[in-house]
Scaffold this motif. Sequence first.
Motif, PDB file in Angstrom:
ATOM      1  N   PHE A  44      -0.615  -4.934   5.785  1.00  0.00           N
ATOM      2  CA  PHE A  44      -0.492  -3.849   4.826  1.00  0.00           C
ATOM      3  C   PHE A  44       0.926  -3.290   4.899  1.00  0.00           C
ATOM      4  CE2 PHE A  44      -5.101  -3.394   6.107  1.00  0.00           C
ATOM      5  CZ  PHE A  44      -5.570  -4.125   5.028  1.00  0.00           C
ATOM      6  N   ARG A  88       3.140  -0.501   3.956  1.00  0.00           N
ATOM      7  CA  ARG A  88       2.978   0.881   3.513  1.00  0.00           C
ATOM      8  C   ARG A  88       4.350   1.472   3.198  1.00  0.00           C
ATOM      9  NH1 ARG A  88      -1.310   1.413   8.040  1.00  0.00           N
ATOM     10  NH2 ARG A  88      -3.177   0.810   6.886  1.00  0.00           N
ATOM     11  N   SER A 138       0.825  -1.193   0.000  1.00  0.00           N
ATOM     12  CA  SER A 138       0.000   0.000   0.000  1.00  0.00           C
ATOM     13  C   SER A 138       0.867   1.255   0.000  1.00  0.00           C
ATOM     14  CB  SER A 138      -0.923  -0.036   1.229  1.00  0.00           C
ATOM     15  OG  SER A 138      -1.901   0.959   1.164  1.00  0.00           O
ATOM     16  N   GLU A 188      -4.155   4.836   5.483  1.00  0.00           N
ATOM     17  CA  GLU A 188      -5.229   4.718   6.473  1.00  0.00           C
ATOM     18  C   GLU A 188      -5.857   6.071   6.806  1.00  0.00           C
ATOM     19  OE1 GLU A 188      -1.570   5.531   8.948  1.00  0.00           O
ATOM     20  OE2 GLU A 188      -2.047   4.555   7.054  1.00  0.00           O
ATOM     21  N   HIS A 228      -5.699   2.862  -2.607  1.00  0.00           N
ATOM     22  CA  HIS A 228      -5.135   1.924  -1.623  1.00  0.00           C
ATOM     23  C   HIS A 228      -5.986   1.882  -0.358  1.00  0.00           C
ATOM     24  CE1 HIS A 228      -1.928   2.995  -4.351  1.00  0.00           C
ATOM     25  NE2 HIS A 228      -1.318   1.873  -4.019  1.00  0.00           N
ATOM     26  N   GLU A 274      -7.676  -1.449   1.193  1.00  0.00           N
ATOM     27  CA  GLU A 274      -7.433  -1.869   2.573  1.00  0.00           C
ATOM     28  C   GLU A 274      -8.747  -2.072   3.314  1.00  0.00           C
ATOM     29  OE1 GLU A 274      -4.706   0.483   4.833  1.00  0.00           O
ATOM     30  OE2 GLU A 274      -3.150   0.406   3.300  1.00  0.00           O
TER      31      GLU A 274
END
Length: 72
Positions: free
Chosen positions: A52, A54, A24, A29, A36, A40
């Motif tokens: 995930f 990142r 991601s 988030e 992405h 997720e």
Amino acid sequence: MKRQIAPALNAAKLAGVEHIVFVSLLGAERNRFVPHAKIERYIEQLGIPATFLRASFFCLFWFIILVWDFDK
């Protein structure tokens, strides 16, 4: 996402995949505008345990290190 990613994730769930690793973006988030974040959330909704990854600046950092001419 609806045409490619979601069907693949649905198939993974039906096949009994026990864990998903998704590459991601850093901050996905918190940034609901990037695809992405939607992916997720969809993985979480499916209930499949997931990791995930990142990525951060390091990807660009290594590219610069590999191509930069330090002798200039």
